[in-house]
Design a protein around this motif. Structure first.
Motif, PDB file in Angstrom:
ATOM      1  N   GLN A 166       2.298  -9.375   3.837  1.00  0.00           N
ATOM      2  CA  GLN A 166       3.083  -9.767   2.659  1.00  0.00           C
ATOM      3  C   GLN A 166       4.596  -9.680   2.849  1.00  0.00           C
ATOM      4  O   GLN A 166       5.312 -10.562   2.400  1.00  0.00           O
ATOM      5  CB  GLN A 166       2.650  -8.894   1.490  1.00  0.00           C
ATOM      6  CG  GLN A 166       3.185  -9.309   0.142  1.00  0.00           C
ATOM      7  CD  GLN A 166       2.503  -8.516  -0.964  1.00  0.00           C
ATOM      8  OE1 GLN A 166       1.356  -8.770  -1.310  1.00  0.00           O
ATOM      9  NE2 GLN A 166       3.191  -7.544  -1.503  1.00  0.00           N
ATOM     10  N   ASP A 246       4.942  -4.377   4.446  1.00  0.00           N
ATOM     11  CA  ASP A 246       3.855  -4.264   3.476  1.00  0.00           C
ATOM     12  C   ASP A 246       2.763  -5.204   3.973  1.00  0.00           C
ATOM     13  O   ASP A 246       2.880  -6.426   3.850  1.00  0.00           O
ATOM     14  CB  ASP A 246       4.319  -4.644   2.056  1.00  0.00           C
ATOM     15  CG  ASP A 246       3.205  -4.444   1.029  1.00  0.00           C
ATOM     16  OD1 ASP A 246       2.091  -4.034   1.437  1.00  0.00           O
ATOM     17  OD2 ASP A 246       3.443  -4.691  -0.164  1.00  0.00           O
ATOM     18  N   GLU A 287       2.983  -0.058   4.704  1.00  0.00           N
ATOM     19  CA  GLU A 287       2.335  -0.003   3.383  1.00  0.00           C
ATOM     20  C   GLU A 287       1.005  -0.755   3.434  1.00  0.00           C
ATOM     21  O   GLU A 287       0.926  -1.842   4.019  1.00  0.00           O
ATOM     22  CB  GLU A 287       3.291  -0.651   2.374  1.00  0.00           C
ATOM     23  CG  GLU A 287       2.781  -0.692   0.946  1.00  0.00           C
ATOM     24  CD  GLU A 287       3.796  -1.366   0.019  1.00  0.00           C
ATOM     25  OE1 GLU A 287       5.003  -1.365   0.307  1.00  0.00           O
ATOM     26  OE2 GLU A 287       3.351  -1.914  -1.004  1.00  0.00           O
ATOM     27  N   ASP A 288      -0.011  -0.172   2.826  1.00  0.00           N
ATOM     28  CA  ASP A 288      -1.337  -0.805   2.732  1.00  0.00           C
ATOM     29  C   ASP A 288      -1.782  -1.440   4.056  1.00  0.00           C
ATOM     30  O   ASP A 288      -2.216  -2.608   4.091  1.00  0.00           O
ATOM     31  CB  ASP A 288      -1.357  -1.843   1.596  1.00  0.00           C
ATOM     32  CG  ASP A 288      -1.505  -1.176   0.226  1.00  0.00           C
ATOM     33  OD1 ASP A 288      -1.737   0.052   0.166  1.00  0.00           O
ATOM     34  OD2 ASP A 288      -1.400  -1.879  -0.793  1.00  0.00           O
ATOM     35  N   ASP A 314      -0.191   1.730  -1.540  1.00  0.00           N
ATOM     36  CA  ASP A 314       0.116   0.991  -2.776  1.00  0.00           C
ATOM     37  C   ASP A 314      -1.201   0.684  -3.493  1.00  0.00           C
ATOM     38  O   ASP A 314      -1.633   1.453  -4.361  1.00  0.00           O
ATOM     39  CB  ASP A 314       0.896  -0.285  -2.416  1.00  0.00           C
ATOM     40  CG  ASP A 314       1.085  -1.231  -3.589  1.00  0.00           C
ATOM     41  OD1 ASP A 314       0.876  -0.811  -4.742  1.00  0.00           O
ATOM     42  OD2 ASP A 314       1.455  -2.409  -3.374  1.00  0.00           O
ATOM     43  N   LEU A 337       3.578   4.748  -2.962  1.00  0.00           N
ATOM     44  CA  LEU A 337       4.366   3.677  -3.559  1.00  0.00           C
ATOM     45  C   LEU A 337       4.202   3.830  -5.065  1.00  0.00           C
ATOM     46  O   LEU A 337       3.087   3.725  -5.574  1.00  0.00           O
ATOM     47  CB  LEU A 337       3.886   2.295  -3.106  1.00  0.00           C
ATOM     48  CG  LEU A 337       4.907   1.205  -3.456  1.00  0.00           C
ATOM     49  CD1 LEU A 337       5.975   1.119  -2.364  1.00  0.00           C
ATOM     50  CD2 LEU A 337       4.264  -0.147  -3.641  1.00  0.00           C
ATOM     51  N   LYS A 339       4.624   2.626  -8.728  1.00  0.00           N
ATOM     52  CA  LYS A 339       4.887   1.482  -9.618  1.00  0.00           C
ATOM     53  C   LYS A 339       4.366   1.894 -10.987  1.00  0.00           C
ATOM     54  O   LYS A 339       3.147   2.042 -11.164  1.00  0.00           O
ATOM     55  CB  LYS A 339       4.093   0.269  -9.155  1.00  0.00           C
ATOM     56  CG  LYS A 339       4.549  -0.380  -7.858  1.00  0.00           C
ATOM     57  CD  LYS A 339       3.436  -1.321  -7.420  1.00  0.00           C
ATOM     58  CE  LYS A 339       3.848  -2.285  -6.348  1.00  0.00           C
ATOM     59  NZ  LYS A 339       2.648  -2.988  -5.818  1.00  0.00           N
ATOM     60  N   LYS A 390      12.197   0.023  -3.365  1.00  0.00           N
ATOM     61  CA  LYS A 390      11.810  -1.315  -2.888  1.00  0.00           C
ATOM     62  C   LYS A 390      11.950  -2.265  -4.065  1.00  0.00           C
ATOM     63  O   LYS A 390      11.184  -2.186  -5.027  1.00  0.00           O
ATOM     64  CB  LYS A 390      10.361  -1.263  -2.386  1.00  0.00           C
ATOM     65  CG  LYS A 390       9.864  -2.582  -1.833  1.00  0.00           C
ATOM     66  CD  LYS A 390       8.485  -2.442  -1.208  1.00  0.00           C
ATOM     67  CE  LYS A 390       7.404  -2.964  -2.114  1.00  0.00           C
ATOM     68  NZ  LYS A 390       6.151  -3.316  -1.438  1.00  0.00           N
TER      69      LYS A 390
HETATM   70 MG    MG Z   1       2.386  -3.490  -1.730  1.00  0.00          MG
END
Ligand code: MG
Ligand code: 2PG
Length: 423
Positions: A166, A246, A287-288, A314, A337, A339, A390
């Protein structure tokens, strides 16, 4: 604490032109706070539910009129006239009113808008900036600013899927201020854009978060191009600028198989590939790297790259205290992460943060791919002492509002940038 006089929500549009919720909270003192909620595209399965209308003739079913009505109806009638001693008090009342484990009845978009609008109103009432008020909620005064990780190239669900992973992000590692970090990132971004224009003979096309999305053959080419862009900007990869990725691998994983840029890999194959990327490139955060439910392999990924790059969860964690506890027990990750809209209230996100710190993890505070011009994320990252932030690329006002807010906080506080990676 002052009582809530009233709430008002409305539907607004996010950076993808999709509806989202904005709420305003007015306290009896007259202090008000307004907040808008973001929305993800590469969402984790364990995220709190974002309530959408589902009316196909309007915004393709993505309208938020039901969530707005929940704020202006049920939530308003329950909280109006009530005084809450703390943010936890309000958030607990919202969770209780919703009554589901994932905000499925009222919608996490409705609940979060109220949670943050209330925090803003109380900050206004206390006549303190939002970051100070948020620090007060966590009872830890901030002594650093988060280090930005800035999108350079995108693929996966945020671009056309031309590359499976991503995002490739740049991390200005040698700078000591937000201002220098942005100037350095801008130089790398500009060089990368020039190179892509020449190499792919294309005008600049940007993905959801402002990263560039040229037709790279595969992830290796994307990483090499990032390193080249750093060099062409006159900087040393790994010394001045490092990389974060990511992988968002939940989105190309199916029953034990990862389809990475067309190649089928087992979980172990995926771990080997990531370890190779970390070996060959100055990658400091992954990430992930594995899919959200591939719990058995995450500890092996941590064994393979831990200490060299952060093993950042994440979709795996979804800012969910229960999942963070499980990951800490299994030694499945070493960074969160964060969120807030994955869980739906500030207090639950604060608990997620507390658990991550208890496990000795790093924390990256993150925006979503669908954002608004609201800048509360910058205050949250500072107030809660995030190690990284981020936000996306340094293009587009939905991202720049947060970077500009960081600049403002830096100007006001002169706080130093957190030292990360540790050197
Ligand atoms: Mg992510
Ligand atoms: C992510 C986020 C932000 P989304 O995967 O980390 O980049 O994307 O908001 O689409 O989940």
């Amino acid at each position: 604490m002052d009582t809530i006089e009233t709430l008002h929500a409305m539907e607004i549009l996010d950076s993808r032109g999709r509806p989202t919720v904005r709420a305003t909270c007015r306290l009896a003192s007259g202090a008000t706070g307004t907040a808008s909620v973001p929305s993800g595209a590469s969402t984790g399965k364990a995220e709190a539910l974002e309530l959408r209308d589902g009316e196909t003739g309007r915004y393709n079913g993505l309208g938020c009129r039901k969530a707005v009505a929940n704020v202006n109806g049920e939530i308003r009638s329950v909280v109006s006239g009530q005084g809450f001693e703390t943010q936890e008090g309000l958030d607990a009342a919202l969770c209780e009113l919703d009554g589901t484990p994932n905000k499925a009845r009222l919608g996490a978009n409705a609940v979060l808008a109220v949670s943050i609008a209330y925090a803003r109103a109380v900050a206004a009432h206390r006549v303190v900036p939002l970051y100070k008020h948020l620090a007060h909620i966590r009872r830890v005064p901030p002594d650093t600013l988060p280090r930005p990780t800035i999108n350079l190239f995108s693929g996966g669900k945020h671009a056309g899927g031309q590359v499976s992973i991503q995002d490739v992000l740049i991390v200005p590692t040698s700078v000591v201020s937000i201002e220098e970090a942005l100037a350095m990132a801008s130089e790398v971004y500009r060089r990368a854009a020039e190179r892509c224009a020449k190499r792919y003979d294309m005008r600049l096309l940007r993905a959801d978060e402002g990263g560039m999305a040229p037709p790279f053959k595969n992830t290796e080419e994307m990483l090499l191009e990032a390193v080249e862009s750093i060099l062409v900007a006159g900087l040393e990869p790994g010394r001045h600028v490092s990389l974060a990725i990511d992988v968002a691998s939940s989105h190309f994983h199916n029953v034990g198989t990862y389809t990475l840029d067309g190649e089928k890999l087992s979980a172990n194959g995926m771990i080997e590939r990531i370890a190779k990327w970390v070996e060959q490139h100055p990658i400091v955060s992954v990430e992930d790297g594995l899919a959200e439910n591939d719990w058995d392999h995450w500890p092996r990924l941590r064994d393979a790259i831990g200490g060299k790059a952060l093993v950042l969860g994440d979709d795996l964690l979804c800012t969910n205290p229960e999942r963070i506890r499980k990951a800490a027990d299994k030694r499945a990750a070493d960074a969160l992460l964060l969120k807030v809209n994955q869980i739906g209230t500030l207090s639950e996100a604060a608990e997620a943060m507390r658990l991550a710190r208890e496990a000795n993890w790093k924390v990256t505070v993150s925006a979503r791919s669908g954002e608004t011009e609201d800048d509360w994320l910058a205050d949250l990252a500072v107030g809660w002492g995030g190690d990284q932030i981020k936000i996306g690329s340094i293009t587009q006002s939905d991202r720049l509002s947060k970077y500009n807010r960081l600049l403002e906080i830096e100007d006001e506080t002169s706080l130093p940038l957190v030292w990360w990676p540790n050197r």
